[in-house]
Structures are given as C-alpha cells and as structure tokens.
Design a protein around this motif. Structure first.
Motif, PDB file in Angstrom:
ATOM      1  N   THR A 242      11.353   8.586   2.043  1.00 53.51           N
ATOM      2  CA  THR A 242      10.799   7.558   1.173  1.00 53.51           C
ATOM      3  C   THR A 242       9.426   8.029   0.722  1.00 53.51           C
ATOM      4  OG1 THR A 242      12.010   5.820   2.337  1.00 53.51           O
ATOM      5  CG2 THR A 242      10.095   5.135   1.041  1.00 53.51           C
TER       6      THR A 242
ATOM      7  N   PRO B 164      -3.333   5.589  -3.915  1.00 56.34           N
ATOM      8  CA  PRO B 164      -4.541   4.760  -4.109  1.00 56.34           C
ATOM      9  C   PRO B 164      -5.283   4.480  -2.801  1.00 56.34           C
ATOM     10  CG  PRO B 164      -2.517   3.505  -4.559  1.00 56.34           C
ATOM     11  CD  PRO B 164      -2.133   4.940  -4.431  1.00 56.34           C
TER      12      PRO B 164
ATOM     13  N   PRO C 125      11.582  10.872 -12.345  1.00 49.01           N
ATOM     14  CA  PRO C 125      10.968   9.533 -12.292  1.00 49.01           C
ATOM     15  C   PRO C 125       9.848   9.441 -11.256  1.00 49.01           C
ATOM     16  CG  PRO C 125      13.371   9.353 -12.360  1.00 49.01           C
ATOM     17  CD  PRO C 125      13.052  10.814 -12.244  1.00 49.01           C
ATOM     18  N   MET C 126      10.051  10.072 -10.095  1.00 46.06           N
ATOM     19  CA  MET C 126       9.026   9.969  -9.063  1.00 46.06           C
ATOM     20  C   MET C 126       7.825  10.855  -9.369  1.00 46.06           C
ATOM     21  SD  MET C 126      10.206   7.539  -7.393  1.00 46.06           S
ATOM     22  CE  MET C 126       9.200   7.392  -5.924  1.00 46.06           C
TER      23      MET C 126
ATOM     24  N   ARG D 259       6.701  11.287 -12.437  1.00 44.14           N
ATOM     25  CA  ARG D 259       5.945  10.418 -13.373  1.00 44.14           C
ATOM     26  C   ARG D 259       5.189   9.340 -12.607  1.00 44.14           C
ATOM     27  NH1 ARG D 259      11.164   9.865 -16.700  1.00 44.14           N
ATOM     28  NH2 ARG D 259      11.239   7.870 -15.591  1.00 44.14           N
ATOM     29  N   ALA D 260       5.870   8.733 -11.642  1.00 47.78           N
ATOM     30  CA  ALA D 260       5.256   7.640 -10.887  1.00 47.78           C
ATOM     31  C   ALA D 260       4.053   8.137 -10.097  1.00 47.78           C
ATOM     32  CB  ALA D 260       6.288   7.005  -9.957  1.00 47.78           C
TER      33      ALA D 260
ATOM     34  N   ALA E 190       1.211   8.493 -12.432  1.00 46.54           N
ATOM     35  CA  ALA E 190       0.763   7.142 -12.809  1.00 46.54           C
ATOM     36  C   ALA E 190      -0.028   6.488 -11.684  1.00 46.54           C
ATOM     37  CB  ALA E 190       1.963   6.274 -13.198  1.00 46.54           C
ATOM     38  N   ALA E 191       0.307   6.819 -10.435  1.00 47.18           N
ATOM     39  CA  ALA E 191      -0.394   6.231  -9.295  1.00 47.18           C
ATOM     40  C   ALA E 191      -1.723   6.906  -9.010  1.00 47.18           C
ATOM     41  CB  ALA E 191       0.498   6.297  -8.045  1.00 47.18           C
TER      42      ALA E 191
ATOM     43  N   ILE F 215       1.549  10.128 -19.789  1.00 45.58           N
ATOM     44  CA  ILE F 215       1.148   9.233 -18.694  1.00 45.58           C
ATOM     45  C   ILE F 215      -0.285   9.517 -18.264  1.00 45.58           C
ATOM     46  CG2 ILE F 215       1.587   8.689 -16.261  1.00 45.58           C
ATOM     47  CD1 ILE F 215       4.603   9.037 -16.940  1.00 45.58           C
TER      48      ILE F 215
ATOM     49  N   GLN G  27     -11.993  -6.551   1.984  1.00 44.91           N
ATOM     50  CA  GLN G  27     -12.218  -5.706   0.811  1.00 44.91           C
ATOM     51  C   GLN G  27     -13.682  -5.676   0.377  1.00 44.91           C
ATOM     52  OE1 GLN G  27      -8.959  -5.987  -2.269  1.00 44.91           O
ATOM     53  NE2 GLN G  27      -8.133  -7.536  -0.899  1.00 44.91           N
TER      54      GLN G  27
ATOM     55  N   LEU H 106       5.973   0.137  -0.759  1.00 44.23           N
ATOM     56  CA  LEU H 106       6.741  -0.089  -1.986  1.00 44.23           C
ATOM     57  C   LEU H 106       7.648   1.125  -2.214  1.00 44.23           C
ATOM     58  CD1 LEU H 106       6.869  -2.299  -4.230  1.00 44.23           C
ATOM     59  CD2 LEU H 106       5.423  -0.815  -5.598  1.00 44.23           C
ATOM     60  N   ASP H 107       8.942   0.904  -2.173  1.00 47.13           N
ATOM     61  CA  ASP H 107       9.899   2.018  -2.232  1.00 47.13           C
ATOM     62  C   ASP H 107      10.343   2.233  -3.667  1.00 47.13           C
ATOM     63  OD1 ASP H 107      11.845   3.901  -1.868  1.00 47.13           O
ATOM     64  OD2 ASP H 107      13.277   2.539  -0.935  1.00 47.13           O
ATOM     65  N   LEU H 108       9.500   2.941  -4.434  1.00 47.44           N
ATOM     66  CA  LEU H 108       9.815   3.124  -5.850  1.00 47.44           C
ATOM     67  C   LEU H 108      11.017   4.025  -6.066  1.00 47.44           C
ATOM     68  CD1 LEU H 108       6.294   3.282  -7.480  1.00 47.44           C
ATOM     69  CD2 LEU H 108       7.872   1.349  -7.310  1.00 47.44           C
TER      70      LEU H 108
ATOM     71  N   ARG I   4      -5.458  -5.900  -3.677  1.00 51.91           N
ATOM     72  CA  ARG I   4      -5.683  -5.958  -5.125  1.00 51.91           C
ATOM     73  C   ARG I   4      -5.843  -4.581  -5.763  1.00 51.91           C
ATOM     74  NH1 ARG I   4     -10.291  -8.872  -5.120  1.00 51.91           N
ATOM     75  NH2 ARG I   4      -8.993 -10.713  -4.848  1.00 51.91           N
ATOM     76  N   ASP I   5      -6.667  -3.727  -5.128  1.00 52.57           N
ATOM     77  CA  ASP I   5      -6.986  -2.451  -5.764  1.00 52.57           C
ATOM     78  C   ASP I   5      -5.796  -1.492  -5.827  1.00 52.57           C
ATOM     79  OD1 ASP I   5      -9.481  -3.385  -6.138  1.00 52.57           O
ATOM     80  OD2 ASP I   5     -10.452  -2.121  -4.638  1.00 52.57           O
ATOM     81  N   HIS I   6      -4.765  -1.778  -5.077  1.00 51.45           N
ATOM     82  CA  HIS I   6      -3.601  -0.889  -5.123  1.00 51.45           C
ATOM     83  C   HIS I   6      -2.536  -1.406  -6.094  1.00 51.45           C
ATOM     84  CE1 HIS I   6      -4.646   0.306  -0.689  1.00 51.45           C
ATOM     85  NE2 HIS I   6      -5.604   0.585  -1.539  1.00 51.45           N
TER      86      HIS I   6
ATOM     87  N   PRO J 139      -2.383   0.693  -9.731  1.00 48.06           N
ATOM     88  CA  PRO J 139      -1.730   2.014  -9.659  1.00 48.06           C
ATOM     89  C   PRO J 139      -0.226   1.911  -9.384  1.00 48.06           C
ATOM     90  CG  PRO J 139      -3.771   2.024  -8.383  1.00 48.06           C
ATOM     91  CD  PRO J 139      -3.565   0.622  -8.846  1.00 48.06           C
ATOM     92  N   MET J 140       0.175   0.981  -8.518  1.00 41.25           N
ATOM     93  CA  MET J 140       1.591   0.892  -8.199  1.00 41.25           C
ATOM     94  C   MET J 140       2.372   0.202  -9.308  1.00 41.25           C
ATOM     95  SD  MET J 140       1.670   2.707  -5.591  1.00 41.25           S
ATOM     96  CE  MET J 140       3.323   2.558  -4.917  1.00 41.25           C
TER      97      MET J 140
ATOM     98  N   ARG K 139       1.673   0.692 -12.489  1.00 39.65           N
ATOM     99  CA  ARG K 139       1.869   1.821 -13.419  1.00 39.65           C
ATOM    100  C   ARG K 139       2.995   2.729 -12.925  1.00 39.65           C
ATOM    101  NH1 ARG K 139      -4.266   2.835 -13.219  1.00 39.65           N
ATOM    102  NH2 ARG K 139      -3.594   4.449 -11.750  1.00 39.65           N
ATOM    103  N   ALA K 140       2.973   3.006 -11.617  1.00 37.12           N
ATOM    104  CA  ALA K 140       3.981   3.902 -11.049  1.00 37.12           C
ATOM    105  C   ALA K 140       5.382   3.311 -11.184  1.00 37.12           C
ATOM    106  CB  ALA K 140       3.652   4.191  -9.584  1.00 37.12           C
TER     107      ALA K 140
ATOM    108  N   ALA L  41       6.531   3.798 -14.670  1.00 39.48           N
ATOM    109  CA  ALA L  41       6.819   5.230 -14.862  1.00 39.48           C
ATOM    110  C   ALA L  41       8.127   5.622 -14.197  1.00 39.48           C
ATOM    111  CB  ALA L  41       5.661   6.070 -14.313  1.00 39.48           C
ATOM    112  N   ALA L  42       8.472   4.956 -13.098  1.00 38.11           N
ATOM    113  CA  ALA L  42       9.714   5.277 -12.387  1.00 38.11           C
ATOM    114  C   ALA L  42      10.941   4.646 -13.036  1.00 38.11           C
ATOM    115  CB  ALA L  42       9.603   4.822 -10.929  1.00 38.11           C
TER     116      ALA L  42
END
Lengths: 347, 347, 347, 347
Positions: free
Chosen positions: A247, A254, A280-281, A283-284, A287-288, A327, C54, D248-250, D275-277, D280-281, D283-284, D287-288
């Motif tokens: 995974t 981040p 896809p991953m 790109r992700a 993006a991350a 991206i 945070q 998060l299992d993209l 919040r800060d993550h 980015p996720m 966007r990811a 992208a995925a």
C-alpha cells in the motif's frame, strides 16, 4: 520527561514515582497549580519509561526530548542535494528511471536514451538483488555496476543502485552516484553505520512495516555519521490488503515535509507491483508533493529478468512524463518533459 | 504452473497465453475435460507470473513448485537439535532465560543461578544490541560474549546471543552455542548466507511484519548453505493495536508445526513488552505447542540497562516455571522445574 | 487536558495556546517549576485536541479524562454474570459450544449431549448469519431460535446466539440467554443502544480491526444504557498474515484483565478458521487467563452448512476439555471435564 | 472450483477428494494431460473449500465463480449516476463539500456559498453522527436534515449525509439526495438490505479494515436489492502507522477502475485527519483518477463542533479547487473551478 498522575493518585504513589526517578538520576519538579499532579523530570538520558508507566497512580508518561536531532526541521530547513547539475530537494521533481535489474550492456543501451530524452536525470538498475527466496536470480554484482556507469555516462545520466553489504562499498564508491538502501535493510544498523562514514548521497527506502519515526531514526544513523545527503523513499507499506502488492502510503509525503528537511521521493513501481497502477500512483505522488520518483521501465517488460510486470513500456514512461509536467505546474514544481503531445496541452 | 482461464475466455486469448508461456520455455498441456479451460505449464523456472495475470482472459495463476525445499515437511519430519545434553525440538520444552543486555560479570552471576535452578538450560543476554536510535546503548560487544561464556560455564548453561554483523562471526564461534538473528535482520540476506556456512545452531526471529512464508524462505537461506540446525522464534508482529508493543502471534505455532520440521520457540518478553503480560503469554505459548521459550529476567529489572520493564523478577520466573510444568503435562511435554510449590500441585 | 510545549516554545506561542483554550471554556494553570512549560487545562468537555496539536510550539497533548467510565476498573473490580447456576467471570472457565449454524432440530440433538457431557454449559448456534456475500445462506431466523431453546432445555444448557437487527429483539428476549453481537456490528451504535436497554447478558465480539480502546468504548454504549452484564469476546484481528484466517490476539486477555471488570472469553474457531489450530489456541487462551471459550463443534463437520472446516469433531472436543482441565489447574481455574482419560493424567 | 493436487499425491488421495466433492453435489473432470493432477469440479454452489484444502494431497484450491456479479465490469462498463444536472462517474470530477456536522442554519449559510462558488456541486454535513464514545455529540438528527435541504436549495446544491439506522429512512428520502453509509456500517447487512430497496444513490464508504473484495461484496447487497446507483468512497484504512489518523489507500482507485463500473470518490479529510495534509491528498486522489471528492470545510474550523482540525478554511478550499482544475486537465478530467488565480496559471 513529564509524568502525569491519575486524578486519584495518592501522595504515597506520587512519592514512589518521585523517588524512583530521582534514584535514576533525574531532577524532579512538581507542578503546584495543576490537577492531576504533573511531574517534570530533567536529566536521565534514554530512560525506558515503561517502568514508570507500570507504577500505581501513573496516568501517562510523555518524552519531550527531540529524537530527530539531525533529521528534524530544527537542524535545517531544507536539504538540497547537488550532484553535478542535478538538485534533489529543490524546485524540480527529479525522475530516476531504468530497469529493475541490470541484465546486460545491450539492455541498458535500449532503455537509457528514453530515460534521458523524456526528462529523467538518473539511471536506476539493480546489480545486487535482495531476493526473498535463495533460489531466485541474485544480480550481476560488480559487473552490473560497471555497465550502469558506462551506459549512464554515455547518456549524461547519474547512477543509483542498491547496496546490500558494506563489503561492496569500494566498488560502489567507484561506480555509483547515489547508494540505495533497500526496505529490508532499513534497520541493518551495521550497514547504516558504514554508509554514515561515506560522502556520497544515500537513498533510504522505508522498511515494509516501518513507522515514520523508525524511518527517521534510521536516517539519524546516516546523519550521525556525518553523511547529510540522505534521500527518503516511500515504497509502499504492508497492510492487510492483498489485491495490491503493497500500500503506497502517499500521506507520508506531506507528513514528512513537516517533520524533516530531507528530500522525499516515491517508488510507485514497487509500491503497486502492477504496471497499470504505476502511472496513476506516479501522478498522485507528484501531486502530493514528492521531490522525485523512482520508476521501473523496460524496453521489453515481458522479457525482463525480474519485476517485468511492474515495469512500464518506454512509451508509457514518455506519456507519464507529460502528465507529470502539467501536474507539477499545478503546485509550482518543475518536471522536465520536453516532448509535449498536443492532445494533452492545457486549454 | 497452472493457468485457469475465465469462463468467457476467447480461443484467441487462450492462444495468446499459450504462446507467451511457450516462448518463455514452458511446455503446455491443455485440459480437454474441464470448463473453464485450464493450462498446465511445465518448466520455466522462477517465472514471474504477474505478467500472465495481467493478460486478457486469465482468471487465476497457481504456482505448484515446492518453495520450502529444505525447511518443508517433505525434506524431514522433525529436526531435533542436540547441543551437549540439551535437545531442542524433542519432548522437552527448553527454556532460555537471562537479561536483555549483558551489563557485567557481577550482574550475570546474580541471574544465572536462578536460570539454572528453576529449570532453564540456556543463558541469554545481548552483547551486540540493535537499537532503533543511534543514540541508545549499543552493547558491550565482544567483552559481553566472553562474560556470557564464562558465567554460563560456571553454571552448566549454554549460551545464546544475537549477531548483527558477519564480521563478528569468529568471536561468536569461539564463545556462543546458538547464534540469534534478530527480527530486523531476518531478511539481511548477506548475513544469512554467512550463517548458512557455519555449523552451529541459529535461532531466526520472525521479522516484525514477516509472513510465515517469508520467514520460512529466510530459513531456506541458512539451510541452503548447509546449516540445518535452525530454530524459528515467534516474537510478535506489528499490527494496528498500540496498547501492546507487538502482537504475539501464537497461531503461528500450530501452523508451523504442519509446514516445517524446524523447532519453534516463542519470545513473550519482546512479544508483549510489559512484565505483567509475559507470564500469561509464556503459559499460552507452551499450551499452543512451543518447543521452547526465550525469556528476559533480571535480578533488579528497574535498574536494567535495557528492557527492564519487560524483564521478570527472579521469583516471577520461578513461579512461571512451575506453572509451565503443569501445562506441559496437559500436552505430553516435559518442562524441567524441580522446585514445585505445594499450593500449585495438581489434585 | 495537559499541554506540553516544546523546549523552544516562545512566550507568544504559549500565550496563543492559553488564549485558545480559555476561549474554548477551559481554566488554565501553568506549571512554574517545569521546563518545558506544561499547561493544565481544566473543563472543556470532549474538546478535539488535534486543533491544539497543530499550533506552533506545542510538543504533546495528553487527555487525562477517564474514558472507560463504566467498563473500567474504577467502577467495579470484577463482574460475575450469573445465569441460573452458571457464573461467567468467576473461578470457572465456562465453555460455550455448538455448531456454527443451526441447521435442524435433528442436528442439534446430535451435538448438544456431547456439549453437556464433556463439561460445556452453554449451547451456541447461529440463527441469523452475517454473510460477506448476499448470495450465501443467511440462517434459519426465528425458527432457529426456537430450535436452540428447545434442545438446550432438553439438555440443561443455556443458549447464546447472534443478533444482527434490533427489530428481532422480542424473539431473542423470548428464546435466548446471552445475545451475541458479531464483530461486524461492534460499532453498530444503533444496535448497541437498543441492547443497552435490555436486561439480559450481551457478548460483544471485538471488531475485526478494533483497538482495545474502541472495543471498551463500544461496551460503554451497553453499560451506559444500564445493561451491566457484558462479556467481551476476542475472536481474532486482521493483520497482514494470510495463512491464518485471522490473528487471535491472546495478549488482549491479560491486558483487559487490568483495564476492565468485564469477563473476557475467546473464540479460537473464528480466530483461526482451521480445525487443527483450534485446540492449541483454545488451550493457549485458557492458559492466558480467558474466562471462557466459544467453540464450534459438529457431529459431521464435512457436511456442516457453514464453517465446517473450523468445527471440531465431537471426540476432538472431548479431548480438548480434558486438556483444558489440567491447564486450568496450573492457574487455579476450574474447567469442568468429568471424563478424564487415564493417558492424560498427571504423573 | 479447480483442485490442484501436489506432485506426490497418491491415487488414493485423488480418489478421496473426488469422492468428497461428488458427495457434495459436484460433477468432476480430471485433466488427463497435466502434471500435477488437476480436478475440475462443476456445481456445488457456495461450497466452503477449506474442507478440501485440509485433505491429504491437495496443493491448492481455486474458486472461479464470479463473485462481483452486479458490481463487476462484466455486468456494465461504467455507471454514471445522474442527479439533476450533476453526473457522478462521467468526465467531471464532482466535489462534495461542507462541515463535518450540521450545527445550525446560520452555520451552513456561511459555508454553502463558498462550496458553490468555487465549483462544488453537493453539500455535505452530518446530522446523525456515529461516535466511538457514547458520551460525544451525536448530531442534530432530523432537524439537521431539514437544515441541509433548505440551505442546499437556496444555493443550487445537492445534499449528501450519513444514515445510521434504517428506521430513519423516510426522513432521508424526503430531504436527502445521496445517502451515505459510514465505514463502521459497511457490513451492517440489515441496513444495506433496506438501502437496496430504495431508488436513491448510496455512497458506500470503505470499512476501516475492509478488503477491496469485502467492499465490493457489500456493494452487491445494494445492487442485489435493485439499487444500482452506488458510489464507492475510499476514506483511509487502518494500518500500523499512528502518525496519520488513517492511511488513505489511493492505489484502491486504479484497482477499482479495473474491477468495477461503480464511480469511486475519495475522502481525504477523514483519510488524513489533519488539515494540512488534506489538500496534498485531495490533489493526489484526483491525479490517481478519483471521480469525486468528499471534503470537510468550515468557516471557523477552530470552533467546529466536530472534526474541526481536519476541516479546511474556506480560502484553502478555494485554492485547492484551482489546483485540482489543473491536475484534472493533465488526465482529461474536468474540475469546475471558475476563479483561477493568475499566479497558478500554466505557462
């Protein structure tokens, strides 16, 4: 160390904790104004707090000491690793691509031109292969390192490859630009100590079930030895899910950006194990916020000696680079990918 | 390799799979009487079947080859390792006990007599310590090995301790009876290859997230080198639960008893990380069929240099041995524990 | 709540945290004598501390409030649930046995006499079956409850079976002694609230990836409703290992014994999924301190409508009971198992 | 079902397997040309193959039957769910945003205009809240549904919110456009069966440790009832890592795109918990290849009644939408985000 007592803790229990910590060399301060009672313990380096946690009346123990002395943000804001004209950790997302295993000079010569042309900067390829089974192909060894160096030089690329044994270090210093430590060796502390003594960049892959904390502490072994050019590489963690090989934990990116100054790259090839999921991953990951990618590509994946099923075809790699460039632009990062297809242009 | 096509697979898809496998060196047999179509592929050693899995019309791919060539039950029914008068893998449950780290000769002399008196056969103690943080105590090194040997000899005990680096092998061969490979090094294949060449027993701990299969394949590295005296040690795996340090996977014991001839022991000290949980899990491990236990004990756990919170007090160890003796009797196993308390006697 | 600032926290950062907590209704106390600064915040029930975590300068936030108000040890030392002459949570280890699914009156009549004769007290059997696939057998429903009651009464046994829907509650109250909540419904809070209102014992299985904390908080839903007769049941958790169906987490037993007054039983049948592993893990559960076991047995497992492969043959069940009796004696627990085989007697 | 025997299987063992399967109602075909012997077994619906797996001489058992009858790709290529002018599963990436919990009409009126203006199509907000602790805020209930409907209508938005109890269904049918099933209820089969009977879209979140297979089988419960408008939502799985709330299992996104025709969206707010993550996720996820996002936003996160720490500020949401628009363009997907900042424009 801060010890927080339970609201019901008796004075005798507080005294017992105080005494035990004092006898372990701590100076104790008791908070007068707080309920429940809070004890601040100064000194006593590296004390194993589980002993205190098991005492009557103790609710919680908190260690304050900064564990990531050299890899943490307090030591440095951002590490940018410079190797020739390539900078890892700067504005550019650096792509490292090539086959899983070095098979021959001929093979690498079919792959390296595409790595370069599509924007890659670093040639990857395994010469020493860690294999779960002792009966599987174990790599070309030092001969593989020489081939990597030769073909990379022909195409203006740098070389990254995995080291498994400190005994091979002299050859790696001769032929390799970035030494990769694989997931299985992330806590091979003997190896890490040796790599802390050299002055070449090391890419440290996350262990297959390593926490972020263990990973950064492993990087401390390198930094504590004086080698500050460390790149972290997320390559997928082990979870209960079996439909994917691993995974890929992109949320590590981040998170690490807040905790450490070290560059962080992702390996979607090992992270997914299936060719169709790699793009896809990839790109992700960009993006991350990844600072780079480690990607397996092959001119004939179905004939690759290892990990063919997760290797991209050369044209897939080129298409991916074009997507990554767009991206990157969404988040102010540069991905060098010169051959933009019109169909993908931004309207 | 058996390839099972989907019920809807077209003849062209079947032909494509057949052709790809033939070009990889396999001889193909197609089942005439079975729906869906099943292809038997003979030959083609070590082929990465993910390539086939991604082809159209393929439902499933099954590898038949026997992966545990030397560690599997086909090779041998049961391994009994004999070191002097001690037999591991036989009717007796063998107890290995001692401190987490060797601290001094004085320390070991306070612990070893109890190890022996209560029925233990092997003295444990760390001289080379793998530590997550580079800033933690790393062990006495070779000096620790000498102390272990000396004190063990004084009390008629054998010695087990962890090796982290193949470079230390000569000293281990001089002073140690069983070489332990820690969880972090379970897939340090360079180290395993070296230990496959020696002729002293090796205790191989399960990696913190190793599957049973990966663990047995790691033991194959030792056996393939010719060292057949391998002991497996379950020491807890990593799960999502954080209230326990690790999750001691006792179900691995009955499972391994079916898969392998190698003896299997358990380490409830690292498996739980908390003193009060060690005895219940030690009892459970013996009840589940373990061939031995690795237990941390200390005369003054609160002053131990490492892992004190999971070390038993000496009297706890003695009580545990008495309970284990009764549990052993329930399953026809012997636990030598001479000093039975009347209160625990069986009515 | 205790907020621990970093050693470098500026006064402005401390002030910002103080202000935010005060505006959320907390009264703040600052420790004068401790470095780093520690803030004690009183009040502000149920505040989500991630907001504070945070903020700049915050090292750690610790919640002190006692979460297990009713299930924790402070509320009560030990719960003993009495149903007729059976006591769960007392000195006896209570065995609950029977088939996975109630198939017919005839079937249960072939199983129940052995349950009783070998020492079991409670008859188990599923009437409403939670199935992963909608196309699988879903149980006999209320008809199954009636059969269970009838056959149990004929043999002097109690009845336990699973409830999936609060709408079925009236029938369960008529026919069942202990209502079982399955792993998939451990956090079905609507169902838990309804079961909190009744006055019959509830056995709450651990969710397949539930932490100990979540499990105890789920039991709080029952206790908060006024139903104090709650039994916890460990039935295996999900890990990365696939060779076992689940990983039976026996270390949960000693841990829970310290945290809660509720009885804790184990289900080695679902915990392992394989018949041959059930007995070793049943023994291990009792050795670890379980107050009871939930065991699947069948007179013809190979013809069972569900979970036959994890059901014991009747004679295996009898042998297991004899082993459990001896193991119980090692830890001062009683297992009623009248028909001792001479061969297993203690020498 | 295909049964593959071991290479050493004796004829008597093959006969035993054949007989057992025949007695269970299967028709057997034996492959004449394949070594090892392969048995094809036709019929015998839903047979639990663990019984066969435990027989002597059996190497492997493979089930061929298509489990995802209605959610699989064979049933349909792609589901596009149409609600008014919004299409989920088509070329547009659909954004669903709003607060974690509905607090008041005033609160929603401060959030909904930004949801709409920045390109969101659906207003989210919890009215019935599943809470781990019974002592936490449980939501406004039906009053919350009415507020959601009213404010959404004022701004031309659709409504999505979570249902926990089938008893609340009439109110949901009156006020809600998409009914959300939370992670804890993914295998609450009673609830799923009721939702299979309605004709409104259901968003089914992945259980916290659900495999992809279990998740698709849970969706089968809805589809088998006749409700084909099902949206899958990845929201993070439970792993050993504790620095992130969930992982998060993209990689589930590209995998599901191959397995199912159902739209798949991601929830980076619950997936990360910080919040800060979230950005980015988010966007990811796009992208995925995600078909949509579920995002928590709040005009004053620090005052939110629940999950404030993972809620975006309104201006963060706007910035995120602009980034998503560019990322969408890299993969041919549309994200409606009208207010492009010049600084982010593509050069």
């Amino acid at each position: 160390m801060i010890v927080i007592m339970t609201p019901e803790a008796a004075e005798a229990e507080i005294a017992a904790v105080t005494e035990k910590l004092q006898s372990a060399g701590f100076t104790l301060h008791r908070s007068p104004g707080i309920q429940p009672v809070v004890l601040g313990a100064v000194g006593g380096n590296g004390y194993d707090d589980r002993e205190i946690r098991q005492m009557a009346g103790v609710a919680e123990v908190v260690q304050i000491k900064d564990e990531f002395q050299l890899s943490g943000k307090k030591f440095r804001a951002q590490t940018v690793i410079k190797i020739g004209e390539v900078q890892i950790g700067g504005p550019e997302v650096v792509i490292m691509a090539g086959p899983c295993a070095v098979e021959s000079e001929t093979q690498l010569r079919k792959i390296a031109p595409t790595v370069k042309k599509a924007g890659g900067k670093i040639l990857r390829g395994g010469a020493f292969k860690p294999r779960t089974s002792p009966y599987a192909f174990q790599g070309l060894g030092i001969e593989g390192l020489k081939i990597l160096r030769k073909v990379a030089d022909e195409h203006g690329l740098l070389v990254i490859t995995e080291i498994m044994d400190a005994g091979d270090l002299p050859a790696f210093l001769d032929y390799v630009d970035i030494l990769q430590v694989g997931a299985r060796n992330m806590q091979n502390f003997s190896l890490l100590k040796e790599l802390g003594k050299i002055r070449k960049p090391v890419l440290l892959k996350r262990g297959i079930s390593a926490t972020i904390k263990e990973w950064l502490l492993a990087s401390e072994y390198l930094l504590a030895g004086g080698n500050y050019d460390v790149i972290l590489c997320e390559r997928g963690i082990r979870t209960y899910e079996t439909m994917t090989r691993n995974t890929l934990d992109l949320s590590a990116i981040p998170l690490l950006k807040k905790l450490t100054h070290l560059p962080i790259v992702a390996d979607p090839s090992h992270g997914t194990g299936i060719r169709d999921h790699v793009i896809p991953m990839a790109r992700a990951a960009v993006a991350a916020g990844a600072d780079g990618l480690l990607i397996e590509i092959h001119h004939e994946p179905e004939k690759a000696w290892s990990d063919g099923p997760q290797s991209l075809y050369l044209n897939q790699y080129e298409e991916m680079m074009e997507q990554l460039r767009i991206i990157g632009s969404a988040i102010g990062r540069k991905v060098e990918a010169p051959h933009l297809k019109p169909s993908l242009m931004f309207e």
